[in-house]
Scaffold this motif. Structure first.
Motif, PDB file in Angstrom:
ATOM      1  N   GLN A 233       0.844  -1.190   0.000  1.00 42.23           N
ATOM      2  CA  GLN A 233       0.000   0.000   0.000  1.00 42.23           C
ATOM      3  C   GLN A 233       0.886   1.249   0.000  1.00 42.23           C
ATOM      4  O   GLN A 233       1.939   1.251   0.639  1.00 42.23           O
ATOM      5  N   ALA A 234       0.403   2.316  -0.626  1.00 42.42           N
ATOM      6  CA  ALA A 234       1.164   3.567  -0.623  1.00 42.42           C
ATOM      7  C   ALA A 234       0.319   4.761  -0.228  1.00 42.42           C
ATOM      8  O   ALA A 234      -0.790   4.955  -0.738  1.00 42.42           O
ATOM      9  N   GLY A 235       0.869   5.537   0.711  1.00 48.94           N
ATOM     10  CA  GLY A 235       0.385   6.882   0.998  1.00 48.94           C
ATOM     11  C   GLY A 235       1.373   7.808   0.305  1.00 48.94           C
ATOM     12  O   GLY A 235       1.278   8.068  -0.892  1.00 48.94           O
ATOM     13  N   VAL A 236       2.401   8.254   1.054  1.00 47.93           N
ATOM     14  CA  VAL A 236       3.505   8.967   0.396  1.00 47.93           C
ATOM     15  C   VAL A 236       4.461   7.987  -0.276  1.00 47.93           C
ATOM     16  O   VAL A 236       5.344   8.374  -1.030  1.00 47.93           O
ATOM     17  N   GLY A 237       4.330   6.688   0.042  1.00 43.05           N
ATOM     18  CA  GLY A 237       5.126   5.660  -0.644  1.00 43.05           C
ATOM     19  C   GLY A 237       6.421   5.289   0.057  1.00 43.05           C
ATOM     20  O   GLY A 237       7.225   4.523  -0.486  1.00 43.05           O
ATOM     21  N   SER A 238       6.630   5.791   1.286  1.00 45.09           N
ATOM     22  CA  SER A 238       7.889   5.472   1.981  1.00 45.09           C
ATOM     23  C   SER A 238       7.939   3.992   2.346  1.00 45.09           C
ATOM     24  O   SER A 238       8.982   3.344   2.212  1.00 45.09           O
ATOM     25  N   PHE A 239       6.826   3.461   2.813  1.00 45.17           N
ATOM     26  CA  PHE A 239       6.779   2.039   3.143  1.00 45.17           C
ATOM     27  C   PHE A 239       6.992   1.196   1.881  1.00 45.17           C
ATOM     28  O   PHE A 239       7.864   0.319   1.833  1.00 45.17           O
ATOM     29  N   ALA A 240       6.208   1.487   0.847  1.00 43.46           N
ATOM     30  CA  ALA A 240       6.306   0.688  -0.385  1.00 43.46           C
ATOM     31  C   ALA A 240       7.700   0.814  -0.997  1.00 43.46           C
ATOM     32  O   ALA A 240       8.285  -0.176  -1.455  1.00 43.46           O
ATOM     33  N   GLY A 241       8.243   2.025  -0.981  1.00 45.49           N
ATOM     34  CA  GLY A 241       9.576   2.237  -1.562  1.00 45.49           C
ATOM     35  C   GLY A 241      10.647   1.465  -0.805  1.00 45.49           C
ATOM     36  O   GLY A 241      11.506   0.805  -1.404  1.00 45.49           O
ATOM     37  N   GLY A 242      10.601   1.532   0.524  1.00 47.05           N
ATOM     38  CA  GLY A 242      11.590   0.803   1.327  1.00 47.05           C
ATOM     39  C   GLY A 242      11.481  -0.697   1.108  1.00 47.05           C
ATOM     40  O   GLY A 242      12.482  -1.393   0.904  1.00 47.05           O
ATOM     41  N   ALA A 243      10.244  -1.189   1.120  1.00 45.19           N
ATOM     42  CA  ALA A 243      10.026  -2.633   0.973  1.00 45.19           C
ATOM     43  C   ALA A 243      10.417  -3.098  -0.432  1.00 45.19           C
ATOM     44  O   ALA A 243      11.082  -4.133  -0.602  1.00 45.19           O
ATOM     45  N   ALA A 244      10.039  -2.310  -1.452  1.00 45.35           N
ATOM     46  CA  ALA A 244      10.371  -2.703  -2.839  1.00 45.35           C
ATOM     47  C   ALA A 244      11.879  -2.627  -3.063  1.00 45.35           C
ATOM     48  O   ALA A 244      12.444  -3.436  -3.805  1.00 45.35           O
ATOM     49  N   GLY A 245      12.531  -1.656  -2.430  1.00 51.61           N
ATOM     50  CA  GLY A 245      13.992  -1.553  -2.557  1.00 51.61           C
ATOM     51  C   GLY A 245      14.666  -2.810  -2.026  1.00 51.61           C
ATOM     52  O   GLY A 245      15.543  -3.392  -2.677  1.00 51.61           O
ATOM     53  N   LEU A 246      14.222  -3.266  -0.858  1.00 48.12           N
ATOM     54  CA  LEU A 246      14.823  -4.482  -0.285  1.00 48.12           C
ATOM     55  C   LEU A 246      14.492  -5.709  -1.142  1.00 48.12           C
ATOM     56  O   LEU A 246      15.362  -6.560  -1.377  1.00 48.12           O
ATOM     57  N   LEU A 247      13.248  -5.800  -1.615  1.00 47.81           N
ATOM     58  CA  LEU A 247      12.876  -6.953  -2.460  1.00 47.81           C
ATOM     59  C   LEU A 247      13.762  -7.004  -3.704  1.00 47.81           C
ATOM     60  O   LEU A 247      14.250  -8.068  -4.100  1.00 47.81           O
TER      61      LEU A 247
END
Ligand code: PLP
Length: 404
Positions: A233-247
């Motif tokens: 899920q994305a609001g500003v996308g910090s969670f999604a960006g961090g998680a996708a970066g690690l993936l």
């Protein structure tokens, strides 16, 4: 609003992976997790497998990472708040960031050298609660700004952690500007979960903190071959960006297909992907949605390039889709265990249900490339952070989807 799901494929930009992605290597995130381990409350949150729901959805495996169990705070957000505040303190006192620990930061000599700091932030609820909690745990003060219309229970939960809470007149993005203005006038340190020109260090630490949940999940899924699909899920996308970066860094070319999920009214990543010019695009004005944590119109400039280069599909979904996901997790199939997933937590499940049951579901399944051998991870990023509303969604079937 009527029920809807829209999606775009990521156009192939062919850009180099964003330089910031180095911060999301498995080694970097492992050391962030070492910091979290020093909190007495730290435990990996459960990764729950739901075999009966998986079979209803026509996939091999469905995992739900249950962040309602994070530090008794009912959402994943403390992973970012605590780590960024710790890194800030370490940089102020020239401490070795590789040796950060909760006890050390709380030691009397560190507190004396640091003096009193006011941490300031803007939030739709969960991030502010996490900053307030972290500041209090480390003996500091916090002032938390919330947008107009934030629910009383979310405000109470922030205040309970010792923060001074101030409600603004605007949306989430306006509230960030209000927090910055207050800080300029009154002093303090802003701990914001999104970046702007000249403000990148703290948001990077926050994103690294969030990525710890994916670090745990990768470990928890390892025996089963890892995921083929991940919903973020994305609001500003910090969670999604961090998680996708690690993936991306962990799995490399074999990374799972990544789907970004936003509310229909706040699809700034959707709009950015659709624009296909490689740049982030903002959305303004009112963003009514039950997914309060996702009602953000301005992509984090650090998260956008990571998602642009390492995500595949961008969904924007109406409230009915999220609500159907909440209900499916609350009333489990067969011997699956129940999961309390709040409004911002269940969009991915709603998309999967829609793929299985909606009239136009086959288009969604095809776009995702879902088959009977797919192994899907969704992150339930919060529990019932607005308990009254959650109960009504479950019991009164508010926002009913067409197939329910
Ligand atoms: C429960 C929940 N899930 C997801 C998000 C999205 O995180 P981000 O704003 O970093 O995209 C938030 C943000 O507040 C949230 O509270």
């Amino acid at each position: 609003m009527h029920q809807e799901i829209e999606f775009v494929f990521r156009p192939e930009y062919g850009f180099d992976p964003a330089p910031v992605a180095d911060a999301f290597s498995p080694g970097s995130i492992s050391s962030v997790r070492d910091f979290h381990r020093t909190f007495p409350q730290y435990m990996p949150t459960p990764l729950v497998s739901l075999p009966s729901l998986a079979s209803e959805l026509g996939i091999k495996r469905l995992w739900v990472k249950d962040e309602s169990k994070r530090f008794d705070l009912n959402s994943f957000k403390v992973l970012g708040g605590s780590y960024s505040i710790a890194r800030y303190i370490a940089s102020e006192l020239a401490l070795d960031p590789g040796r950060l620990s909760f006890d050390h930061l709380n030691a009397a000599d560190v507190r004396d050298r640091l003096g009193a700091i006011t941490f300031v932030t803007a939030t739709d609820g969960n991030h502010g609660r996490s900053v307030a909690w972290s500041a209090r745990e480390l003996g500091q003060r916090s002032v938390v700004f919330v947008p107009k219309g934030t629910s009383d229970s979310r405000i109470r939960n922030i205040a309970k952690e010792g923060a001074e809470v101030r409600e603004t007149d605007g949306n989430y993005d306006d509230t960030i500007r209000a927090a910055r203005a207050w800080m300029d006038a009154n002093g303090g340190v802003i701990v914001q979960d999104t970046a702007w020109e000249g403000y990148e260090e703290i948001p990077t630490w926050i994103m690294q903190g969030y990525a710890v949940l994916m670090h745990e999940a990768i470990e928890q899924m390892a025996d089963d071959g890892g995921p083929t699909h991940v919903f973020l899920q994305a609001g500003v996308g910090s969670f999604a960006g961090g998680a996708a970066g690690l993936l991306a860094r962990h799995y490399g070319a074999d990374r799972p297909r990544v789907a970004v999920v936003e509310p229909s009214t706040a699809g700034c990543y959707y709009a950015s992907a659709l624009a296909a010019d490689g740049d982030p695009h903002d959305i303004g004005g009112e963003m009514p949605s039950i997914m309060a944590g996702l009602a953000c119109g301005e992509p984090n400039r650090l998260a956008w390039p990571i998602l642009r280069d390492h995500a595949d599909l961008y969904f924007r979904v109406s409230d009915e889709i999220a609500a159907s996901g909440i209900r499916a997790l609350a009333a489990p199939r067969g011997s699956d265990e129940p999961i309390v997933a709040g409004e911002s937590a269940a969009g991915g499940i709603g998309i999967l249900l829609s793929g299985a049951h909606a009239v136009d579901g086959s288009a969604i399944r095809e776009a995702l490339g879902l088959t009977a051998s797919s192994r899907v991870l969704v992150v339930s990023t919060e529990g019932d952070t607005d308990p009254g509303h959650y109960t009504r969604i479950v019991n009164e079937k508010l926002y009913q989807a067409s197939w329910e």
